[in-house]
Design an enzyme around this catalytic site. Sequence first.
Site, PDB file in Angstrom:
ATOM      1  N   GLU A  53       0.719  -1.261  -0.021  1.00  0.00           N
ATOM      2  CA  GLU A  53       0.012  -0.019   0.107  1.00  0.00           C
ATOM      3  C   GLU A  53       0.927   1.344  -0.039  1.00  0.00           C
ATOM      4  OE1 GLU A  53      -4.031  -0.138   0.323  1.00  0.00           O
ATOM      5  OE2 GLU A  53      -2.906  -1.641  -0.896  1.00  0.00           O
TER       6      GLU A  53
ATOM      7  N   HIS B 233     -11.209  -5.809  -4.428  1.00  0.00           N
ATOM      8  CA  HIS B 233     -10.732  -5.817  -3.186  1.00  0.00           C
ATOM      9  C   HIS B 233     -11.204  -7.442  -2.643  1.00  0.00           C
ATOM     10  CE1 HIS B 233     -10.429  -5.348   1.291  1.00  0.00           C
ATOM     11  NE2 HIS B 233      -9.422  -5.376   0.948  1.00  0.00           N
TER      12      HIS B 233
END
Length: 154
Positions: free
Chosen positions: A90, A138
Amino acid sequence: MKTIAVIGAGLMGSGIAQKIAQEGMEVILCDVSTQSLERGMGMIKKFLEEGVQRRIFSPDQAKAIEGRIRPTPRVEDAAAAELVVEAVFEDLKVKQELFQKLDAVCLPSTVLASNTSSLLVNDLAKALKYPERFGGLHYLYHPAKNRLVEIIPG
């Protein structure tokens, strides 16, 4: 869709690749190093072996699933895919740079998606020439075992 690329062979990326291969599609699994790819393929083999032990898969099914996954350190190989799912760590800048590379090598019809859980999909799409082909996919942990996928439009 016949071919899907997954970028990132970590825990989530390898699980996403395994899930896609379990569904009968070809997978191009990309990561920056051969070592990362070997580790990712090792995780897949371990989960498949557990599946055989639990009688979820036959040994032949597990071998076929693994055979549908082609590991490569070249992100350019993702150009052969109809969908590319990014599953790297991330970091907005890293992801944007990756999507710029993918934007350059993939066809305009290729759907690009991120497995991000904390970044805004629209911020990632800003790096693209064709942001309308971008969204979030996701996968929830563990992707090969969990059927739930959150779809996030841009």
